[in-house]
Scaffold this active site. Structure first.
Site, PDB file in Angstrom:
ATOM      1  N   LYS A 114      56.828  52.270  48.309  1.00 51.30           N
ATOM      2  CA  LYS A 114      56.413  53.177  49.385  1.00 51.30           C
ATOM      3  C   LYS A 114      57.348  54.368  49.496  1.00 51.30           C
ATOM      4  O   LYS A 114      56.907  55.461  49.834  1.00 51.30           O
ATOM      5  CB  LYS A 114      56.323  52.429  50.716  1.00 51.30           C
ATOM      6  CG  LYS A 114      55.193  51.414  50.706  1.00 51.30           C
ATOM      7  CD  LYS A 114      54.355  51.405  51.944  1.00 51.30           C
ATOM      8  CE  LYS A 114      53.061  50.666  51.641  1.00 51.30           C
ATOM      9  NZ  LYS A 114      52.461  50.008  52.757  1.00 51.30           N
ATOM     10  N   LYS A 196      47.574  47.092  42.228  1.00 49.54           N
ATOM     11  CA  LYS A 196      46.932  46.363  43.324  1.00 49.54           C
ATOM     12  C   LYS A 196      45.876  47.233  44.008  1.00 49.54           C
ATOM     13  O   LYS A 196      46.072  48.440  44.153  1.00 49.54           O
ATOM     14  CB  LYS A 196      48.061  46.013  44.310  1.00 49.54           C
ATOM     15  CG  LYS A 196      47.659  45.388  45.594  1.00 49.54           C
ATOM     16  CD  LYS A 196      48.872  45.207  46.511  1.00 49.54           C
ATOM     17  CE  LYS A 196      48.891  46.274  47.602  1.00 49.54           C
ATOM     18  NZ  LYS A 196      49.386  45.849  48.898  1.00 49.54           N
ATOM     19  N   LYS A 199      44.619  49.918  50.281  1.00 48.65           N
ATOM     20  CA  LYS A 199      43.703  50.512  51.254  1.00 48.65           C
ATOM     21  C   LYS A 199      43.952  51.987  51.524  1.00 48.65           C
ATOM     22  O   LYS A 199      43.142  52.614  52.191  1.00 48.65           O
ATOM     23  CB  LYS A 199      43.663  49.678  52.528  1.00 48.65           C
ATOM     24  CG  LYS A 199      44.934  49.438  53.269  1.00 48.65           C
ATOM     25  CD  LYS A 199      44.532  48.655  54.509  1.00 48.65           C
ATOM     26  CE  LYS A 199      45.497  47.647  55.015  1.00 48.65           C
ATOM     27  NZ  LYS A 199      46.814  48.184  55.299  1.00 48.65           N
TER      28      LYS A 199
HETATM   29  N1  AQP Z   1      44.997  43.887  46.574  1.00 52.13           N
HETATM   30  C1  AQP Z   1      45.216  42.839  47.352  1.00 52.13           C
HETATM   31  N2  AQP Z   1      44.869  41.606  46.938  1.00 52.13           N
HETATM   32  C2  AQP Z   1      45.066  40.522  47.724  1.00 52.13           C
HETATM   33  N3  AQP Z   1      45.626  40.598  48.954  1.00 52.13           N
HETATM   34  C3  AQP Z   1      45.986  41.811  49.404  1.00 52.13           C
HETATM   35  N4  AQP Z   1      46.543  42.232  50.550  1.00 52.13           N
HETATM   36  C4  AQP Z   1      46.694  43.560  50.508  1.00 52.13           C
HETATM   37  N5  AQP Z   1      46.257  44.046  49.356  1.00 52.13           N
HETATM   38  C5  AQP Z   1      45.810  42.988  48.635  1.00 52.13           C
HETATM   39  C6  AQP Z   1      46.879  41.368  51.666  1.00 52.13           C
HETATM   40  O1  AQP Z   1      46.292  41.917  52.836  1.00 52.13           O
HETATM   41  C7  AQP Z   1      47.133  41.678  53.954  1.00 52.13           C
HETATM   42  C8  AQP Z   1      47.372  42.948  54.715  1.00 52.13           C
HETATM   43  O2  AQP Z   1      48.125  43.820  53.969  1.00 52.13           O
HETATM   44  P1  AQP Z   1      48.906  45.057  54.600  1.00 52.13           P
HETATM   45  O3  AQP Z   1      48.543  45.310  55.988  1.00 52.13           O
HETATM   46  O4  AQP Z   1      50.330  44.944  54.239  1.00 52.13           O
HETATM   47  O5  AQP Z   1      48.338  46.201  53.828  1.00 52.13           O
HETATM   48  P2  AQP Z   1      48.170  46.439  52.316  1.00 52.13           P
HETATM   49  O6  AQP Z   1      46.703  46.515  52.117  1.00 52.13           O
HETATM   50  O7  AQP Z   1      49.011  45.522  51.510  1.00 52.13           O
HETATM   51  O8  AQP Z   1      48.813  47.739  52.229  1.00 52.13           O
HETATM   52  P3  AQP Z   1      48.494  48.775  51.192  1.00 52.13           P
HETATM   53  O9  AQP Z   1      47.239  48.537  50.456  1.00 52.13           O
HETATM   54  O10 AQP Z   1      49.728  48.934  50.408  1.00 52.13           O
HETATM   55  O11 AQP Z   1      48.155  49.819  52.215  1.00 52.13           O
HETATM   56  P4  AQP Z   1      48.799  51.144  52.328  1.00 52.13           P
HETATM   57  O12 AQP Z   1      48.326  51.789  51.062  1.00 52.13           O
HETATM   58  O13 AQP Z   1      48.240  51.702  53.580  1.00 52.13           O
HETATM   59  O14 AQP Z   1      50.256  50.924  52.393  1.00 52.13           O
HETATM   60  C9  AQP Z   1      48.398  41.039  53.407  1.00 52.13           C
HETATM   61  O15 AQP Z   1      48.293  39.648  53.583  1.00 52.13           O
HETATM   62  C10 AQP Z   1      48.365  41.384  51.952  1.00 52.13           C
HETATM   63  O16 AQP Z   1      49.037  40.427  51.176  1.00 52.13           O
END
Ligand code: AQP
Length: 331
Positions: A114, A196, A199
């Protein structure tokens, strides 16, 4: 009090809830919710570690809450609430901050990723994000944390802090265990299957939102990156196909081997179409329920107010114990 164990989990309201969040976390929350006492929070305080537009964030928080319920989370049986409505999360995070080392936090891969993505805003909150996450979990005497595999490292830190605190001050926290699903623990981007599914991916074709319409889901799967071969098989070097097989297995409840057998002899075109259909079928009722829930703001408000009130009660008891242990004068 019964002997049900306790679950805590949350999603930060950034971007939109993806198929990755759903298969890695939400779907398991739904299947575990009746066997555990569950706390499911929209962890809004985590989301401001990257810049947010305040108007958009407020709206998105409500949308995330409605999506939790639309996925099948029971808002009356479980505690469903916004993290910022329960001040103990910030209070415990401070105490834990004083018990976590800079070296430990610098090893966190999410911080490294990040800070590379947000070079102009490498704030202290981004660095101590895992400490707030540890506070979220430890406040509720959580036994089990259903998360995707990307959160494993943060969960290990939460366990380490709990053990360290207990050793220093006497038994205070339950040491939590991760619950990581066999399939769907790490859903990969449809456009870059070595990363991965995220979102906040600027490329909308890389992720499936759980609110995407069937035609958008079909289009995104049709464009999904695979490889130059033509055999639907699960093996090293076939990241795109492996990802689609895992997604299919996870939404249908089949094993990857069963999925491979089912698609034997199919071309990639048919394979992608069938995976898209299975995902669209899984997500269709969620989108319909979501639309209804968003029309019922009073109900959403009752859920998050009641959830936060109960959460404040539980966490006030934890904080009073923690403050006593560290040596603060009773209020
Ligand atoms: N790709 C994934 N596969 C399986 N599990 C996932 N999780 C996230 N991405 C995957 C699980 O979702 C929950 C919430 O995660 P978070 O709020 O930490 O957000 P994120 O989606 O992991 O964050 P991003 O995608 O990295 O979002 P941004 O881009 O906004 O920072 C967790 O249980 C996580 O394991």
């Amino acid at each position: 009090m019964d002997d049900k164990k306790i679950i805590f989990s949350g999603i930060q309201p950034t971007g939109c809830i993806t198929l990755g969040n759903y298969l890695g976390a939400l779907k398991n929350w739904v299947s575990l919710q009746h066997d555990y006492h569950c706390c499911f929070s929209v962890v809004d305080m985590h989301s401001i570690t990257v810049r947010q537009d305040p108007v958009a964030l407020r709206k998105r928080c409500m949308e995330f809450l409605a999506q939790y319920l639309a996925c099948g989370i029971d808002g009356e049986e479980n505690l469903v609430f916004f993290q910022s409505h329960v001040p103990a999360h910030a209070e415990l995070a401070w105490v834990l901050n004083c018990n976590v080392y800079m070296g430990e936090l610098s090893r966190m891969t999410q911080f490294k990723d990040k800070s590379a993505k947000h070079e102009n805003n490498i704030n202290a909150g981004l660095f101590t994000y895992p400490v707030l996450m540890a506070a979220d979990i430890l406040l509720y005497k959580t036994d089990l944390v259903p998360v995707g595999s990307d959160q494993k490292q943060h969960l290990e830190l939460a366990r380490d802090v709990a053990i360290r605190f207990n050793n220093l001050y006497g038994e205070t926290f339950t040491v939590p265990e991760p619950f990581i699903p066999k399939e769907g623990a790490r859903v990969m981007s449809l456009q870059d299957p070595t990363s991965k599914m995220s979102k906040s991916d600027p490329n909308v074709n890389g992720f499936i939102s759980i609110l995407d319409k069937p035609e958008d889901i079909a289009r995104k799967f049709k464009r999904a990156v695979t490889d130059s071969e033509s055999e639907v098989a699960y093996r090293e070097g076939k990241d795109g196909v492996n990802n689609l097989l895992s997604i299919y297995a996870s939404v249908t409840g089949k094993t990857v081997d069963e999925a491979v057998a089912e698609f034997a002899g199919c071309g990639y075109g048919v394979f992608k179409e069938r995976v898209g259909e299975a995902v669209a079928e899984e997500l269709r009722p969620i989108r319909e329920r979501y639309e209804d829930l968003m029309k019922n703001k009073d109900y959403l408000e009752t859920v998050y107010r009641t959830g936060a009130e109960k959460a404040r009660g539980i966490t006030a008891r934890t904080m009073s114990k923690v403050y006593r242990k560290v040596g603060f004068v009773n209020r």
